[in-house]
Design a protein around this motif. Structure first.
Motif, PDB file in Angstrom:
ATOM      1  N   ALA A  11       0.824  -1.203   0.000  1.00  0.00           N
ATOM      2  CA  ALA A  11       0.000   0.000   0.000  1.00  0.00           C
ATOM      3  C   ALA A  11       0.862   1.259   0.000  1.00  0.00           C
ATOM      4  CB  ALA A  11      -0.928  -0.009   1.205  1.00  0.00           C
ATOM      5  N   LEU A  12       1.946   1.258   0.742  1.00  0.00           N
ATOM      6  CA  LEU A  12       2.826   2.428   0.768  1.00  0.00           C
ATOM      7  C   LEU A  12       3.516   2.650  -0.578  1.00  0.00           C
ATOM      8  CD1 LEU A  12       4.420   2.200   4.328  1.00  0.00           C
ATOM      9  CD2 LEU A  12       2.772   3.875   3.478  1.00  0.00           C
ATOM     10  N   LEU A  15       0.880   4.120  -2.773  1.00  0.00           N
ATOM     11  CA  LEU A  15       0.649   5.505  -2.378  1.00  0.00           C
ATOM     12  C   LEU A  15       1.761   6.412  -2.895  1.00  0.00           C
ATOM     13  CD1 LEU A  15      -1.028   7.544  -0.747  1.00  0.00           C
ATOM     14  CD2 LEU A  15       0.416   6.988   1.207  1.00  0.00           C
TER      15      LEU A  15
END
Length: 88
Positions: A11-12, A15
């Protein structure tokens, strides 16, 4: 626990990619996907996912509204009226 850490890492990375391309179509595509998934989850949570045409109308509305900023925002009112007519 290991599975959650892997999910957070992925997810990072996603992002960071979205932030890197914030003023592009990639950002709008990511927001469209997130909005469509979120709307699907809301429909399932309220047990409204049984009417396929209504589900498609809701998900299409959420997906299209992300791209209104590219066209000056004039289509938002039209899409809202069409969605209201689709509900009734």
């Amino acid at each position: 626990m290991k599975k959650r850490l892997i999910s957070v890492a992925v997810a990072l990375v996603l992002l960071a990619a979205v932030i890197a391309w914030i003023d592009t179509l990639f950002m709008n595509a990511v927001l469209t996907a997130i909005g469509a998934i979120a709307m699907f989850e809301v429909l399932r949570a309220y047990n409204l996912h049984k009417n396929l045409l209504l589900d498609i109308a809701y998900i299409a509305f959420v997906s299209v509204t992300v791209f209104f900023e590219l066209f000056g925002g004039d289509g938002f009112l039209v899409a809202t009226v069409l969605l209201i007519f689709a509900i009734f």
